[in-house]
Write an enzyme that holds these catalytic residues in place. Structure first.
Site, PDB file in Angstrom:
ATOM      1  N   HIS A  44     -85.268  98.868   1.463  1.00 13.11           N
ATOM      2  CA  HIS A  44     -85.423  99.334   0.083  1.00 13.11           C
ATOM      3  C   HIS A  44     -85.476 100.862   0.056  1.00 13.11           C
ATOM      4  O   HIS A  44     -86.253 101.482   0.775  1.00 13.11           O
ATOM      5  CB  HIS A  44     -86.702  98.744  -0.530  1.00 13.11           C
ATOM      6  CG  HIS A  44     -86.533  97.302  -0.891  1.00 13.11           C
ATOM      7  ND1 HIS A  44     -87.543  96.368  -0.771  1.00 13.11           N
ATOM      8  CD2 HIS A  44     -85.446  96.628  -1.381  1.00 13.11           C
ATOM      9  CE1 HIS A  44     -87.087  95.189  -1.175  1.00 13.11           C
ATOM     10  NE2 HIS A  44     -85.825  95.315  -1.542  1.00 13.11           N
ATOM     11  N   GLU A  88     -88.539 103.119  -0.274  1.00  9.90           N
ATOM     12  CA  GLU A  88     -89.551 102.851   0.749  1.00  9.90           C
ATOM     13  C   GLU A  88     -89.202 103.606   2.038  1.00  9.90           C
ATOM     14  O   GLU A  88     -89.492 103.156   3.152  1.00  9.90           O
ATOM     15  CB  GLU A  88     -89.658 101.329   0.971  1.00  9.90           C
ATOM     16  CG  GLU A  88     -90.014 100.612  -0.329  1.00  9.90           C
ATOM     17  CD  GLU A  88     -89.997  99.087  -0.251  1.00  9.90           C
ATOM     18  OE1 GLU A  88     -89.869  98.540   0.857  1.00  9.90           O
ATOM     19  OE2 GLU A  88     -90.116  98.461  -1.313  1.00  9.90           O
ATOM     20  N   ASP A 103     -82.408  90.896  -1.184  1.00  9.75           N
ATOM     21  CA  ASP A 103     -82.188  89.676  -1.986  1.00  9.75           C
ATOM     22  C   ASP A 103     -80.801  89.123  -1.698  1.00  9.75           C
ATOM     23  O   ASP A 103     -80.211  88.439  -2.536  1.00  9.75           O
ATOM     24  CB  ASP A 103     -82.292  90.003  -3.485  1.00  9.75           C
ATOM     25  CG  ASP A 103     -83.743  90.017  -3.953  1.00  9.75           C
ATOM     26  OD1 ASP A 103     -84.527  89.183  -3.460  1.00  9.75           O
ATOM     27  OD2 ASP A 103     -84.082  90.863  -4.788  1.00  9.75           O
ATOM     28  N   HIS A 130     -91.746  97.351   4.975  1.00 10.03           N
ATOM     29  CA  HIS A 130     -91.581  97.712   3.568  1.00 10.03           C
ATOM     30  C   HIS A 130     -92.842  98.438   3.118  1.00 10.03           C
ATOM     31  O   HIS A 130     -93.818  98.536   3.861  1.00 10.03           O
ATOM     32  CB  HIS A 130     -91.394  96.447   2.719  1.00 10.03           C
ATOM     33  CG  HIS A 130     -90.058  95.788   2.905  1.00 10.03           C
ATOM     34  ND1 HIS A 130     -89.099  95.790   1.934  1.00 10.03           N
ATOM     35  CD2 HIS A 130     -89.518  95.102   3.946  1.00 10.03           C
ATOM     36  CE1 HIS A 130     -88.031  95.139   2.360  1.00 10.03           C
ATOM     37  NE2 HIS A 130     -88.251  94.708   3.581  1.00 10.03           N
ATOM     38  N   TYR A 179     -87.535  84.875  -2.224  1.00 16.05           N
ATOM     39  CA  TYR A 179     -86.548  84.253  -1.335  1.00 16.05           C
ATOM     40  C   TYR A 179     -85.439  85.249  -1.017  1.00 16.05           C
ATOM     41  O   TYR A 179     -85.388  86.331  -1.571  1.00 16.05           O
ATOM     42  CB  TYR A 179     -85.957  83.002  -2.012  1.00 16.05           C
ATOM     43  CG  TYR A 179     -87.008  82.033  -2.468  1.00 16.05           C
ATOM     44  CD1 TYR A 179     -87.532  81.091  -1.585  1.00 16.05           C
ATOM     45  CD2 TYR A 179     -87.527  82.093  -3.767  1.00 16.05           C
ATOM     46  CE1 TYR A 179     -88.532  80.209  -1.983  1.00 16.05           C
ATOM     47  CE2 TYR A 179     -88.530  81.216  -4.175  1.00 16.05           C
ATOM     48  CZ  TYR A 179     -89.026  80.278  -3.283  1.00 16.05           C
ATOM     49  OH  TYR A 179     -90.006  79.428  -3.679  1.00 16.05           O
ATOM     50  N   GLU A 220     -95.930  95.027   4.655  1.00 14.95           N
ATOM     51  CA  GLU A 220     -95.974  95.939   3.501  1.00 14.95           C
ATOM     52  C   GLU A 220     -96.969  97.059   3.798  1.00 14.95           C
ATOM     53  O   GLU A 220     -98.183  96.872   3.756  1.00 14.95           O
ATOM     54  CB  GLU A 220     -96.393  95.175   2.240  1.00 14.95           C
ATOM     55  CG  GLU A 220     -95.421  94.069   1.836  1.00 14.95           C
ATOM     56  CD  GLU A 220     -94.188  94.585   1.093  1.00 14.95           C
ATOM     57  OE1 GLU A 220     -94.069  95.818   0.890  1.00 14.95           O
ATOM     58  OE2 GLU A 220     -93.335  93.749   0.717  1.00 14.95           O
TER      59      GLU A 220
HETATM   60 ZN    ZN Z   1     -89.444  96.508  -0.031  1.00 19.60          ZN
END
Ligand code: ZN
Length: 396
Positions: free
Chosen positions: A162, A165, A255, A307, A347, A366
């Site tokens: 991401h 991030e 995703d 992440h 998912y 995370e």
């Molecule tokens: Zn992320």
């Protein structure tokens, strides 16, 4: 640092002289037959660079070596043919310098150019690193993988799936740098000797899965007018890209994996945007194809995807994870204080796909707390809290 082989030298000698693990020297010289060195061959010694030194009144080679805590022989090695009885004031000689400090700067926003610069710098000092490319981004940037170690256990870490991030890339690179320093200085980290990690584990790192996205968050749209218009439209006309997670085509790379992709797709945005759009089909984006190909090729025993944010570790997917997953996540939690969470209503992520297709331990970690992009002021706290996870990923 490069030296030139003399009559009677062996890699074992060099290992003793420089106090560098023989395996690291072997791996820094992959094209050399260790048992048959020939005079004049060039050998890389990891963990060292050479510095120039200007001879002053009263210097001897012995005193110079002594002041740097090096055997005298190392001075001869980097200065072939030097005559110790005929040193001249102001003469320039070379002196080996052991690198004891980080080359990666943890205090700056971390874009793609910094990543590439740091990888090049680390490879120069630590030639046992291998840096193959896993593929190219939509905008044609090469996505590097870094390989370290030559053990049979294959472990994978990645960051910046991401875009906003990107601090995850910096955390991973600082960990890599500390691991390298520990290997070449024989230092322990958190009471652990890392040389056994090197022998038992091959660590694969993709520090920045989404370089186009990271550069968009940090620097704004690309120069090309087509892309500028496109990403601004995807961003609903806003020039503030700090909320952007997707790749440059507005597809959320986490995703995109064929692990209940349709379910994730059905409730997410159905067109490109800053986040959560899963694309028209799974594995449509080059960054994701590269990661999937790499994962199939390397046959990882476990994967950790980093992440931000939340200080939690996701470790399950549809009850397909193996029993070790729970044992591992308990250790990750013990060393970090982060909370294990088996599943959330999410998912089509990388770790979901890994668990589903391999039935091996996969984790989404995370890092930190707050609003993405997390500020650099959190860097030290995040690193101190999670260093144990990076180490446990190697020793478990
Ligand atoms: Zn992320």
């Amino acid at each position: 640092m490069e030296i030139v082989v003399r009559q009677g030298d062996s890699l074992w000698n060099y290992s003793q002289l420089f106090k560098i693990n023989l395996q690291l020297i072997n791996d820094s010289n992959p094209s050399i037959q260790p048992k048959s060195l020939s005079v004049g061959q060039r050998i890389q010694i990891p963990g060292f660079v050479t510095q120039e030194y200007q001879i002053r009144n009263g210097d001897t080679l012995w005193s110079i070596a002594q002041s740097r805590n090096l055997p005298l022989e190392t001075i001869y090695l980097v200065n072939p043919g030097i005559n110790p009885n005929n040193l001249k004031i102001n003469q320039i000689i070379k002196v080996p310098l052991r690198i004891k400090w980080r080359l990666v700067d943890g205090g700056q926003p971390y874009d793609y150019a910094k990543l590439i610069n740091d990888i090049t710098g680390l490879q120069a000092v630590y030639p046992f690193l291998q840096v193959p490319s896993i593929g190219n981004t939509v905008l044609g940037k090469n996505i590097p993988e870094i390989l370290i170690g030559n053990g049979r256990k294959r472990v994978h870490y990645n960051g910046s799936f991401h875009a906003n991030e990107w601090i995850t890339t910096l955390i991973i690179m600082i960990f890599l740098n500390d691991y390298l320093l520990s290997l070449t200085n024989d230092n322990i980290i958190r009471g652990l000797s890392t040389s056994s990690f090197y022998d038992q584990t091959t660590l694969s790192i993709v520090p920045m899965v989404n370089p186009d996205g990271v550069d968009l968050v940090l620097h704004g749209p690309p120069k090309s007018e087509i892309w500028r218009n496109r990403v601004t439209e995807y961003n609903k006309g806003s020039t503030d890209f700090t909320g952007w997670k997707a790749n440059i085509r507005g597809v959320d790379l986490n995703d995109q994996f064929p692990a209940r992709w349709e379910l994730e797709k059905s409730r997410n945005p159905n067109q490109p945007g800053p986040r959560d759009y899963g694309g028209e089909k799974p594995l449509s984006e080059p960054e994701v194809i590269a990661m999937a190909d790499l994962t199939r090729k390397r046959d990882f025993a476990r994967v950790l995807a980093f992440h931000t944010q939340g200080e939690v570790i996701y470790w399950g997917f549809e009850n397909l994870e193996p029993p070790e997953s729970m044992i591992f996540v308990k250790e990750f939690s013990r060393v970090s204080g982060y909370e294990p969470v088996k599943t959330i209503d999410s998912y089509a992520g990388y770790k979901d796909w890994f668990i589903q297709d391999w039935r091996r331990p996969g984790f989404t970690v995370e890092l930190g707390h707050g609003i993405n992009p997390l500020p650099l002021s959190q860097f030290d706290k995040i690193y101190q809290n999670t260093l144990g996870i990076f180490l446990a990923g190697l020793y478990l």
